[in-house]
Design a protein around this motif. Structure first.
Motif, PDB file in Angstrom:
ATOM      1  N   SER A 315      45.100  24.917  45.751  1.00 49.30           N
ATOM      2  CA  SER A 315      45.532  25.820  46.820  1.00 49.30           C
ATOM      3  C   SER A 315      46.474  26.893  46.303  1.00 49.30           C
ATOM      4  O   SER A 315      46.620  27.952  46.914  1.00 49.30           O
ATOM      5  CB  SER A 315      46.212  25.023  47.942  1.00 49.30           C
ATOM      6  N   GLY A 316      47.107  26.649  45.138  1.00 47.85           N
ATOM      7  CA  GLY A 316      48.024  27.642  44.580  1.00 47.85           C
ATOM      8  C   GLY A 316      47.345  28.736  43.770  1.00 47.85           C
ATOM      9  O   GLY A 316      48.016  29.667  43.307  1.00 47.85           O
ATOM     10  N   SER A 317      46.030  28.679  43.612  1.00 42.70           N
ATOM     11  CA  SER A 317      45.322  29.693  42.839  1.00 42.70           C
ATOM     12  C   SER A 317      45.417  31.063  43.511  1.00 42.70           C
ATOM     13  O   SER A 317      45.328  31.186  44.734  1.00 42.70           O
ATOM     14  CB  SER A 317      43.845  29.311  42.692  1.00 42.70           C
ATOM     15  N   GLU A 318      45.561  32.100  42.692  1.00 47.36           N
ATOM     16  CA  GLU A 318      45.593  33.467  43.206  1.00 47.36           C
ATOM     17  C   GLU A 318      44.212  34.128  43.138  1.00 47.36           C
ATOM     18  O   GLU A 318      44.062  35.292  43.498  1.00 47.36           O
ATOM     19  CB  GLU A 318      46.593  34.305  42.402  1.00 47.36           C
ATOM     20  N   HIS A 319      43.219  33.379  42.677  1.00 47.59           N
ATOM     21  CA  HIS A 319      41.881  33.955  42.502  1.00 47.59           C
ATOM     22  C   HIS A 319      40.833  33.054  43.137  1.00 47.59           C
ATOM     23  O   HIS A 319      39.831  32.709  42.517  1.00 47.59           O
ATOM     24  CB  HIS A 319      41.583  34.143  41.011  1.00 47.59           C
ATOM     25  N   LYS A 320      41.057  32.689  44.372  1.00 45.43           N
ATOM     26  CA  LYS A 320      40.186  31.701  45.015  1.00 45.43           C
ATOM     27  C   LYS A 320      38.748  32.195  45.155  1.00 45.43           C
ATOM     28  O   LYS A 320      37.804  31.422  44.962  1.00 45.43           O
ATOM     29  CB  LYS A 320      40.754  31.326  46.383  1.00 45.43           C
ATOM     30  N   ASP A 321      38.543  33.442  45.513  1.00 47.04           N
ATOM     31  CA  ASP A 321      37.179  33.934  45.702  1.00 47.04           C
ATOM     32  C   ASP A 321      36.405  33.907  44.390  1.00 47.04           C
ATOM     33  O   ASP A 321      35.238  33.483  44.346  1.00 47.04           O
ATOM     34  CB  ASP A 321      37.191  35.355  46.280  1.00 47.04           C
ATOM     35  N   LEU A 322      37.042  34.362  43.312  1.00 46.78           N
ATOM     36  CA  LEU A 322      36.387  34.339  42.016  1.00 46.78           C
ATOM     37  C   LEU A 322      36.172  32.890  41.565  1.00 46.78           C
ATOM     38  O   LEU A 322      35.131  32.555  40.981  1.00 46.78           O
ATOM     39  CB  LEU A 322      37.229  35.092  40.988  1.00 46.78           C
ATOM     40  N   ALA A 323      37.135  32.026  41.836  1.00 43.73           N
ATOM     41  CA  ALA A 323      37.000  30.612  41.481  1.00 43.73           C
ATOM     42  C   ALA A 323      35.812  29.983  42.204  1.00 43.73           C
ATOM     43  O   ALA A 323      35.073  29.176  41.628  1.00 43.73           O
ATOM     44  CB  ALA A 323      38.282  29.859  41.806  1.00 43.73           C
ATOM     45  N   LYS A 324      35.588  30.365  43.464  1.00 45.00           N
ATOM     46  CA  LYS A 324      34.440  29.843  44.204  1.00 45.00           C
ATOM     47  C   LYS A 324      33.132  30.294  43.575  1.00 45.00           C
ATOM     48  O   LYS A 324      32.154  29.531  43.518  1.00 45.00           O
ATOM     49  CB  LYS A 324      34.518  30.273  45.666  1.00 45.00           C
ATOM     50  N   GLU A 325      33.096  31.515  43.092  1.00 51.09           N
ATOM     51  CA  GLU A 325      31.893  31.990  42.416  1.00 51.09           C
ATOM     52  C   GLU A 325      31.637  31.182  41.148  1.00 51.09           C
ATOM     53  O   GLU A 325      30.485  30.849  40.826  1.00 51.09           O
ATOM     54  CB  GLU A 325      32.027  33.478  42.083  1.00 51.09           C
TER      55      GLU A 325
END
Length: 451
Positions: A315-325
């Motif tokens: 939850s602390g990631s600043e790149h959640k959308d890219l991480a989902k990809e």
């Protein structure tokens, strides 16, 4: 010792650097470079993912990947610290079914909702998908799934005059390991003796459950002083007598290397090892390995566990959308095809996607596929033992306190193998630890409930 590799998207170049990991740069708006920092356990399947990352980078300009690879024990400590404090160091982490379950209530993992097109949650093996969806929201996507089974050397069994039954028992495994040790130049069994809740205690817990042992009764009273635990521990310590002399330092990775090098006649461990022990480029005994179900203790059932090394987004990631990809790509059928083209169908990440077992290219290349699928499908974490229990998990107990309890008990078991204490003393000490930790947890819960 941790290993950090940084994969840089610069044309088709792939630069691998050693150093200290740092937080990803850039932003999540698509402006400027972004760095995904990924923490992964160091095993063959995830090492292959690391090496294939360039294919993801080729589709995502301006993206870098920083890869942190650690052993199981080290990774669990690193990831638990960062995720638990929402530190934001990592954007994608490998977690197991245990972490997905215990972190669900805390909101420490980003739910895998609003995923990119092509993400197929329904394609994952149902039991593993269920384990990663503790509160109706999937919190991690399985990269590979596993159960446990018995790997054995057919040549050594023949030399020792032993024949593997259709369903081995622990008594048979002990006798076979003894005969191999006495009649051949190899050790009887490769065995997890390295302390840790996910190392030796993953093995011991699954083994003990098959003896009808349980960690806690329905009122959360520790049960490690029971006759079932005494019997299981005695048999585990007897197995250790027929293991390599380094047994107290051996976990999954160490035993994999020993078995591949022909040092052991039997190895009861994760099904994911099947492709590695039958790969003639890696294993000197590839042509003399066969498989059988995980042992049981008579009528009490088998000891086969259920696990999945999975990709989750803190939850602390600043790149959640890219991480989902990234998660969608790494767990896709497209990635399976890519891995097959590079490493062969027998070496693709198994146990996660149901459609893999419908693919004749895989089943023809992996003679162990049917038994792996049967082992995964028959593992039921909701009923780990024949006695009633308040927890789930075959090789673990799905409460956060199990990490500290399991580590402490694991050290007791290692001390018993080395002869520093007896098995009875190890269990007496372990009973005390388990009782005290659970009492403390209950006290904290009572205090929080009264606030």
């Amino acid at each position: 010792m941790q290993t950090v590799r940084r994969v840089v998207a610069a044309g088709s170049a792939l630069a691998v650097l050693a150093g200290t990991a740092s937080c990803g740069g850039g932003d999540s708006s698509g402006q400027g470079d972004q760095t995904l920092t990924i923490a992964a356990v160091n095993n063959a399947d995830l090492d292959r993912l690391r090496d294939l990352n360039q294919n993801f980078l080729d589709q995502h300009s301006g993206v870098n990947i920083e890869w942190v690879s650690q052993s199981e024990n080290e990774l669990r400590e690193t990831v638990s610290t960062d995720v638990g404090t929402e530190g934001g160091r990592f954007d994608v982490v490998t977690v197991g079914t245990f972490e997905a379950q215990i972190w669900a209530e805390e909101g420490l993992l980003e739910p895998l909702t609003d995923m990119p097109d092509g993400f197929e949650a329904g394609a994952f093996v149902p039991s593993i998908r269920k384990a990663l969806t503790p509160e109706d929201e999937m919190l991690a996507a399985p990269f590979y799934g596993e159960s446990s089974f018995t790997m054995y050397r057919t040549d050594l069994f023949k030399e020792a005059g032993v024949e593997m039954p259709d369903q081995p028992t622990w008594s048979f495994i002990i006798d076979a390991a003894k005969k191999i040790s006495e009649e051949t130049s190899a050790d009887g069994i490769c065995l997890r003796g390295k302390p840790g809740w996910g190392e030796n205690m993953g093995f011991v817990t699954a083994m003990a459950h098959s003896y009808s042992a349980r960690w806690f009764d329905e009122d959360w009273r520790a049960q490690l002083d029971s006759d079932a635990w005494l019997e299981a521990t005695a048999d585990y310590l007897e197995l250790a007598e027929y293991a390599p002399s380094t047994v107290t330092r051996n976990g999954y990775q160490e035993n994999l290397k020993l078995f591949q090098d022909g040092e052991c006649g039997i190895w009861v461990d994760a099904t994911i090892a099947a492709s590695s022990v039958t790969d003639s480029e890696e294993s000197s005994v590839a042509d003399s390995v066969d498989f059988a179900p995980a042992p049981g203790a008579g009528e009490n059932g088998s000891s086969n566990w259920l696990w999945a090394w999975s990709l989750a987004i803190p939850s602390g990631s600043e790149h959640k959308d890219l991480a989902k990809e990234y998660v969608a790509w790494a767990t896709s059928a497209e990635y399976i095809e890519l891995a097959a083209s590079e490493y062969g169908w027998a070496n693709v990440p198994a146990g996660a996607r149901s459609d893999l077992y419908e693919n004749s290219k895989y089943t023809d290349a992996a003679p162990f596929a049917d038994l792996v699928q049967q082992s995964i499908d028959s593992a039921d974490p909701t009923k780990p033992t024949s006695e009633p229990v308040p927890y789930e998990g075959i090789q673990y107990v799905n409460v956060a306190a199990f990490q500290s309890i399991g580590n402490a008990v694991g050290q007791q078991m290692t001390d018993a193998i080395s002869g520093e204490i007896s098995g009875e003393q190890a269990l007496e000490n372990s009973q005390w630890v388990a009782d005290r930790v659970i009492e403390r947890v209950r006290l904290l819960e009572d205090q929080q409930g009264s606030d």
